[in-house]
Design an enzyme around this catalytic site. Sequence first.
Site, short mmCIF file in Angstrom:
data_model
loop_
_atom_site.label_atom_id
_atom_site.label_comp_id
_atom_site.label_asym_id
_atom_site.label_seq_id
_atom_site.Cartn_x
_atom_site.Cartn_y
_atom_site.Cartn_z
N ASP A 71 -39.86 7.22 28.19
CA ASP A 71 -40.22 6.53 29.48
C ASP A 71 -40.64 7.69 30.41
O ASP A 71 -39.88 7.95 31.11
CB ASP A 71 -39.21 5.30 29.88
CG ASP A 71 -39.92 4.63 31.10
OD1 ASP A 71 -41.06 5.18 31.49
OD2 ASP A 71 -39.38 3.31 31.46
N ASN A 87 -50.28 12.06 27.91
CA ASN A 87 -51.23 11.03 27.16
C ASN A 87 -50.72 9.68 27.39
O ASN A 87 -51.59 8.63 27.24
CB ASN A 87 -51.06 11.38 25.74
CG ASN A 87 -52.49 10.29 24.96
OD1 ASN A 87 -53.30 10.05 25.64
ND2 ASN A 87 -51.98 9.61 23.98
N TYR A 126 -55.71 1.11 37.36
CA TYR A 126 -56.19 1.95 36.28
C TYR A 126 -57.10 3.07 36.88
O TYR A 126 -56.90 4.11 36.48
CB TYR A 126 -56.66 1.23 35.11
CG TYR A 126 -57.11 2.21 33.91
CD1 TYR A 126 -56.19 2.68 32.89
CD2 TYR A 126 -58.44 2.78 33.77
CE1 TYR A 126 -56.32 3.46 31.70
CE2 TYR A 126 -58.69 3.54 32.76
CZ TYR A 126 -57.70 3.91 31.57
OH TYR A 126 -58.24 4.83 30.77
N LYS A 141 -56.49 7.20 37.22
CA LYS A 141 -57.21 8.28 36.46
C LYS A 141 -57.97 9.09 37.57
O LYS A 141 -58.29 10.18 37.16
CB LYS A 141 -58.10 7.59 35.49
CG LYS A 141 -57.32 6.87 34.42
CD LYS A 141 -56.54 7.66 33.59
CE LYS A 141 -55.69 6.85 32.45
NZ LYS A 141 -54.85 7.95 31.77
N ILE A 177 -62.53 4.71 23.64
CA ILE A 177 -62.14 4.73 22.09
C ILE A 177 -61.34 3.83 21.47
O ILE A 177 -60.44 2.87 22.40
CB ILE A 177 -60.96 6.02 22.33
CG1 ILE A 177 -61.74 7.14 23.13
CG2 ILE A 177 -60.53 6.65 20.95
CD1 ILE A 177 -62.90 7.93 22.62
N THR A 227 -58.71 2.03 20.30
CA THR A 227 -57.29 2.38 20.28
C THR A 227 -56.90 0.95 20.28
O THR A 227 -57.39 -0.04 20.87
CB THR A 227 -56.85 3.17 21.58
OG1 THR A 227 -57.02 2.61 22.74
CG2 THR A 227 -57.31 4.41 21.49
N PRO A 228 -55.34 0.55 20.05
CA PRO A 228 -54.74 -0.65 20.30
C PRO A 228 -54.84 -0.99 21.57
O PRO A 228 -55.13 -2.27 21.78
CB PRO A 228 -53.25 -0.37 20.19
CG PRO A 228 -53.36 0.69 18.93
CD PRO A 228 -54.47 1.65 19.46
N LEU A 229 -54.92 -0.25 22.73
CA LEU A 229 -55.16 -0.56 24.14
C LEU A 229 -56.48 -1.36 24.19
O LEU A 229 -56.53 -2.44 24.91
CB LEU A 229 -54.82 0.65 25.12
CG LEU A 229 -55.00 0.31 26.62
CD1 LEU A 229 -54.04 1.37 27.25
CD2 LEU A 229 -56.25 0.41 27.11
#
Length: 211
Positions: free
Chosen positions: A18, A45, A111, A115, A144, A146-148
């Site tokens: 974490d 990441n 978010y 970033k 991309i 990805t699961p997110l």
Amino acid sequence: LKKEITSEGSAAEFWHLDVSREEEVEKVFSEVNEKFGKIDVLVNNAGISGVNKPTHEITLKEWQKVIDVNVNGVFLCTKHAIPYLRNNGGGSIINLSSIYGIIGAADIPPYHASKGAVRIMTKTDALQYASEKIRVNSVHPGYIWTPLVENMGKESEEGVEKFRENLDSLHPIGHVGEPEDIAYGILYLASEESKFVTGSELLIDGGYTSK
């Protein structure tokens, strides 16, 4: 993934971490160093997208959750990696930002804020540690698959398939990216082939930010 790597004769290990908890970061980095004898590359990441609400509807708890992972995680991992990189005579830190660390959009405010912070944190650390041969660069992916991102599609009213089609259309190259597209950029920044690169922003976005 560990099994896949080790089955090909390479060394790999896994630690659950974490990144928002300093004591865990410190412990895991110590164990990594003990296992492999050194730390010369750090890839920050870990990241979450957070709530998709307008700013005035976001609670402080919702905001803080994203900052704890996306910003504090980069800070803590960098903080505890630096001593090991120094002992190694240098190294490379790669921070995952986003196209939304470069440009804005009217969604997921925590978010985007996180970033943008990572982008400038990268430049600050690049300047601070350049004389010690520690390079710090940021990578800025477009969308991309990805699961997110897939989960964002599942939560959308239009459904995953239409969601992906819309994302594809945002990129001049005609489609969203794959994880490997980002991995190869990270590999470059981690390697000696990028020995003259620090404080840079590597955009891997299918032309998204060129519009």
